[in-house]
Design a protein around this motif. Sequence first.
Motif: not given
Length: 549
Positions: A343-347
């Motif tokens: 997965d990828a963590h975006y902010r």
Amino acid sequence: MSFGTYARQVRNQDLPYGLRYVSLRYAVERYMPIGYHATWDYVTGRAGRVRKDETALLRALDILETSREARLAEMAAFALRRTSEKHDRRTLAADEHRYRHGWRWPGPDAHEAMHRTVQTLWTQRQRPPFPEVPSLVTLDSTVADCVQTYLRRDGALHPDHRDILRSCLADLRAVRFDYRSPVSGAFTYFLRLHKMAELMAHDALPLVRRAWHGDAERIADVFLAARGQMTYLPCLHTDEETRAWIAGVVVARQETWVAELHGQVTGFAALDGQWLEHLYVAPEAQGHGIGSALLAQVRKVRPGPLDLHVFQQNTGARRFYERHGFTLVTLGDGTDNEENLPDAHYRWPAGAEPWQPEPAGGLNDSLTCAFPLALADDVRTAVGVMPIAGHCSATSFEVTVGEDRFAVPERIYHPEATSEALSALSPVQRVILHCLYTRHHDGFVRQRHLAQIIGSLEPWVIPYVARLIGEYVVEIVEDVHRVLDDLGRPGSAVRTAYGRFFADNPDFLTLTGQRVISYWSCYHTGAYPRLREYPGHLLVSALRAAASA
């Protein structure tokens, strides 16, 4: 009598046909969600000759009843939800009040009904009766631009027009007229303009509202349908387990918002603290700005940092979040999700500038693509003196000029540059600026700047003048006809220059001819009863001869 009584009379074959026909009219009086005349025109337009054909009469009643039943079911659910919200002391948002009670056709044929009604209202539109009020002219021309684009796209609102239309609706609601005043015509005119804008909004823009437990079933439908398209996901739960989790966890414990279009929930977003846990849109509703509307609401209620996880394989969602200003924080190996997929963590960073949509139609920030590449530096200088636009350009049209092909904006929304700024430009840069302002949303601005370039035979100027031949403002068409009077003279420089351009752009010439006929038949038959006398038609005839010479 009630709607049901009149409906029974329409179906009663023992009654005289004339009475049944009149009963249908009375039924429309009891249920007319888009106004009496518009409702009657729509149901009879779809059904056929109701005045003499019994099959058409019954079909019209079926169309009306289907919409009414959808409306009653929708309002029954709304009443239950409002009871729950009042218990929690939640007030009804103004947007939802307008959505429930404004101009809108409920039912499965909602889009068709509202699209047809906007078409009808537009063809009946008269010349604005308020030329002396600049703010009203600007508002009118902006809404007209949205309407024309919506109709050209067969009832699909352009993405760049979503925020513009919302802004115009607020401005239209603020317009006040005394119907007894000398400009009483403007009162009626703006009522119709407001109706067109509201119909387009309710057809194309979702209502975003807080979810309640009664939405859980439809939210689960959206979740399962959207996840069903992600073929890379393992099947870990049954549909029944998923529905129970949606009702007992997502809706019950998280701050959940839904997007409703045509009376149906088509997307949802769920927040848990500063984490956006879910944002899904039904597959059939994707590409209509519903995800963007949900994300805008989420950022409104969470103005600080906003975090989310998305599967790395979900490239469409990743592009969506990146386009809306989210930045990648880390890439994960999947140990933190039950699917065990990377997965990828975006902010979304606190204090960041809100995302702005990129101009569509191939337009860039400097508008260099609206002119030959050799003029790029001059275009940047000219655009640099233009005040900031209230809205970005929505669409463009492409033309070929010699070896160049460039995209000219259909409309620009920049205020006019000052005379001091204009005088600081070189002659070529001033011509560029005048060309751009001939695409302005205000017809008076277009006419003023057209006067500065109309005599030029520079090949890259010609598209800007030629585009105005298909104008709906007759004074502009008359100006072009008066100055280009040499178009019909064989061998003249004007005929040669315009003939060469339209020979290279035959589709442009066809479209211009269609626009001329359309605007003449809608607005100008009073001043020009015969098409052959209309200046636009005379220009197109001369251009066709020049292009084929």
